[in-house]
Scaffold this motif. Sequence first.
Motif, PDB file in Angstrom:
ATOM      1  N   PRO A 106      43.457  36.357  54.020  1.00  0.00           N
ATOM      2  CA  PRO A 106      42.074  36.732  53.060  1.00  0.00           C
ATOM      3  C   PRO A 106      42.477  38.309  52.875  1.00  0.00           C
ATOM      4  CG  PRO A 106      41.902  36.494  55.459  1.00  0.00           C
ATOM      5  CD  PRO A 106      43.085  35.927  55.044  1.00  0.00           C
ATOM      6  N   ARG A 107      41.719  38.690  51.713  1.00  0.00           N
ATOM      7  CA  ARG A 107      41.864  40.204  51.379  1.00  0.00           C
ATOM      8  C   ARG A 107      40.521  40.948  51.706  1.00  0.00           C
ATOM      9  NH1 ARG A 107      44.539  38.485  46.397  1.00  0.00           N
ATOM     10  NH2 ARG A 107      46.805  38.318  46.960  1.00  0.00           N
ATOM     11  N   HIS A 108      40.235  41.157  52.842  1.00  0.00           N
ATOM     12  CA  HIS A 108      38.655  41.761  53.032  1.00  0.00           C
ATOM     13  C   HIS A 108      38.466  42.984  52.385  1.00  0.00           C
ATOM     14  CE1 HIS A 108      37.900  38.685  55.898  1.00  0.00           C
ATOM     15  NE2 HIS A 108      38.783  38.702  56.874  1.00  0.00           N
ATOM     16  N   HIS A 109      39.834  43.821  52.304  1.00  0.00           N
ATOM     17  CA  HIS A 109      39.378  45.120  52.253  1.00  0.00           C
ATOM     18  C   HIS A 109      39.562  45.423  50.467  1.00  0.00           C
ATOM     19  CE1 HIS A 109      43.515  44.252  52.440  1.00  0.00           C
ATOM     20  NE2 HIS A 109      43.980  45.592  52.249  1.00  0.00           N
ATOM     21  N   PHE A 110      40.216  44.430  49.716  1.00  0.00           N
ATOM     22  CA  PHE A 110      40.053  44.623  48.271  1.00  0.00           C
ATOM     23  C   PHE A 110      39.978  43.478  47.315  1.00  0.00           C
ATOM     24  CE2 PHE A 110      44.333  43.221  47.310  1.00  0.00           C
ATOM     25  CZ  PHE A 110      45.059  43.444  48.545  1.00  0.00           C
ATOM     26  N   GLU A 111      39.807  43.660  46.291  1.00  0.00           N
ATOM     27  CA  GLU A 111      39.590  42.432  45.411  1.00  0.00           C
ATOM     28  C   GLU A 111      40.528  42.556  44.113  1.00  0.00           C
ATOM     29  OE1 GLU A 111      35.762  42.277  43.289  1.00  0.00           O
ATOM     30  OE2 GLU A 111      35.140  43.420  44.995  1.00  0.00           O
ATOM     31  N   LEU A 112      40.773  41.401  43.598  1.00  0.00           N
ATOM     32  CA  LEU A 112      41.547  41.601  42.082  1.00  0.00           C
ATOM     33  C   LEU A 112      40.600  41.146  41.041  1.00  0.00           C
ATOM     34  CD1 LEU A 112      44.982  39.825  43.233  1.00  0.00           C
ATOM     35  CD2 LEU A 112      44.480  42.234  42.738  1.00  0.00           C
ATOM     36  N   ALA A 113      40.627  42.017  40.042  1.00  0.00           N
ATOM     37  CA  ALA A 113      39.805  41.676  38.881  1.00  0.00           C
ATOM     38  C   ALA A 113      40.561  41.928  37.518  1.00  0.00           C
ATOM     39  CB  ALA A 113      38.499  42.760  38.846  1.00  0.00           C
ATOM     40  N   PRO A 114      40.307  40.862  36.695  1.00  0.00           N
ATOM     41  CA  PRO A 114      41.237  40.947  35.370  1.00  0.00           C
ATOM     42  C   PRO A 114      41.117  42.211  34.694  1.00  0.00           C
ATOM     43  CG  PRO A 114      40.008  38.876  35.422  1.00  0.00           C
ATOM     44  CD  PRO A 114      39.477  39.934  36.612  1.00  0.00           C
ATOM     45  N   VAL A 115      42.136  42.828  34.164  1.00  0.00           N
ATOM     46  CA  VAL A 115      41.714  44.307  33.505  1.00  0.00           C
ATOM     47  C   VAL A 115      40.995  44.027  31.989  1.00  0.00           C
ATOM     48  CG1 VAL A 115      43.678  45.521  34.501  1.00  0.00           C
ATOM     49  CG2 VAL A 115      44.316  43.947  32.451  1.00  0.00           C
ATOM     50  N   ASP A 116      41.128  42.767  31.642  1.00  0.00           N
ATOM     51  CA  ASP A 116      40.357  42.453  30.289  1.00  0.00           C
ATOM     52  C   ASP A 116      39.186  42.267  30.451  1.00  0.00           C
ATOM     53  OD1 ASP A 116      42.643  43.452  28.632  1.00  0.00           O
ATOM     54  OD2 ASP A 116      43.298  41.243  28.831  1.00  0.00           O
ATOM     55  N   ALA A 117      38.574  41.950  31.760  1.00  0.00           N
ATOM     56  CA  ALA A 117      37.402  41.646  32.224  1.00  0.00           C
ATOM     57  C   ALA A 117      36.590  42.118  33.205  1.00  0.00           C
ATOM     58  CB  ALA A 117      37.105  40.086  32.158  1.00  0.00           C
TER      59      ALA A 117
END
Lengths: 219, 219
Positions: A106-117
């Motif tokens: 689990p990534r508590h400290h960061f998240e991934l977001a699509p660069v186009d959205a």
Amino acid sequence: MESQIIVTVDVVLLTLSEGALKTVLLRRDNEPYAGQPALPGGYIHPGEDRDALAAAGRVLRQKTGLVSPYLEQLFTFSGGVRDPRGWSVSVAYYALVHESLLGPGPRHHFELAPVDALPDLPFDHNRIAAQAAQRLRDKSGYSALPCHLLPPAFTLRELQQTYELVLGSSLDKSVFRRRLGELDFLEAVPDAVRQGKHRPAQLYRLKPQARLALFNKTM
Amino acid sequence: MESQIIVTVDVVLLTLSEGALKTVLLRRDNEPYAGQPALPGGYIHPGEDRDALAAAGRVLRQKTGLVSPYLEQLFTFSGGVRDPRGWSVSVAYYALVHESLLGPGPRHHFELAPVDALPDLPFDHNRIAAQAAQRLRDKSGYSALPCHLLPPAFTLRELQQTYELVLGSSLDKSVFRRRLGELDFLEAVPDAVRQGKHRPAQLYRLKPQARLALFNKTM
């Protein structure tokens, strides 16, 4: 001496995840915009950082635990309105990493977001992220850059899929392979194949000089 | 708040003169390095400059009288040792101008020096100038950039000579003209020819969209 200017670095950390080009966002610890997701960034520490590149590496290391080998200067964003604290300069960098480097679990400290959205980000971080994605796309046509989104060894089929994801369009297989031959930055990994549904596929990697030269070229 | 960082802009102003790629140097008015030739540069003025690009335009205008249409961000140079006054950031720009824009008559206020044979300059200005020349060369293979070293209308022969000077190598005429056709950034100037020793030569200019798009593309 002029009145004080805020000097920061920001990093667009790009990866391929679930078939899309994504960037790492961190929730901000401090005001302004505390609690909101934003690009990893922070002040340059003159007593500690050799230069802005070193500051970007330190910020990334401290805030994500990542020690990224390829931080490339993207652009410097500046002006009186981009930061509510005052006139500011941000030297922005981007890096490409394979998703596995972002760590398991689990990534508590960061998240991934699509660069186009991307969601609405603080400061001009939407603009910075968009410019990093555009830079990657502009360079993909004539460089080995997208290889850094893959693990160290990969099949030509995986490589073509990666270019297609980055460029957002499908590529003709024979044209793609001829172009790879012209660019000449790959070598076969001796005795390494990937077993698939059909016949085994040879694994490739970047030639050592391509790995080193990639980001030393003037952009 | 961190201790104060010096924030400046520097400009590499490139031109073709006497058959060589040259850059504009100014004698510095103030310490450090007062009286020595250096790239035009100065502090960002937060109360006056909208952003670093505006600061570069202002510095160039105030120190050379030039109002350059195409200032392109080159790279940001930073660190604790490049300026004896302290930890500093310089957002560097470059511009290409035809020599005639540098004004007629004696040039009391600046000098032109070949980018490949510059004197020892203050700060890291040799490195900044070298990087600008390299950027121009890297981009010349696939862009209209060198056209800005010519007057607004030029013959294809003059254009090829300009590319050859920038790249430092001779080009095959038929290959060069085919490449120009592919890049498609030129248009003939209606009814404009240059009379030469032999037959008159058609004059060309950048298409309007090429002129505008040139520096809007991500580098």
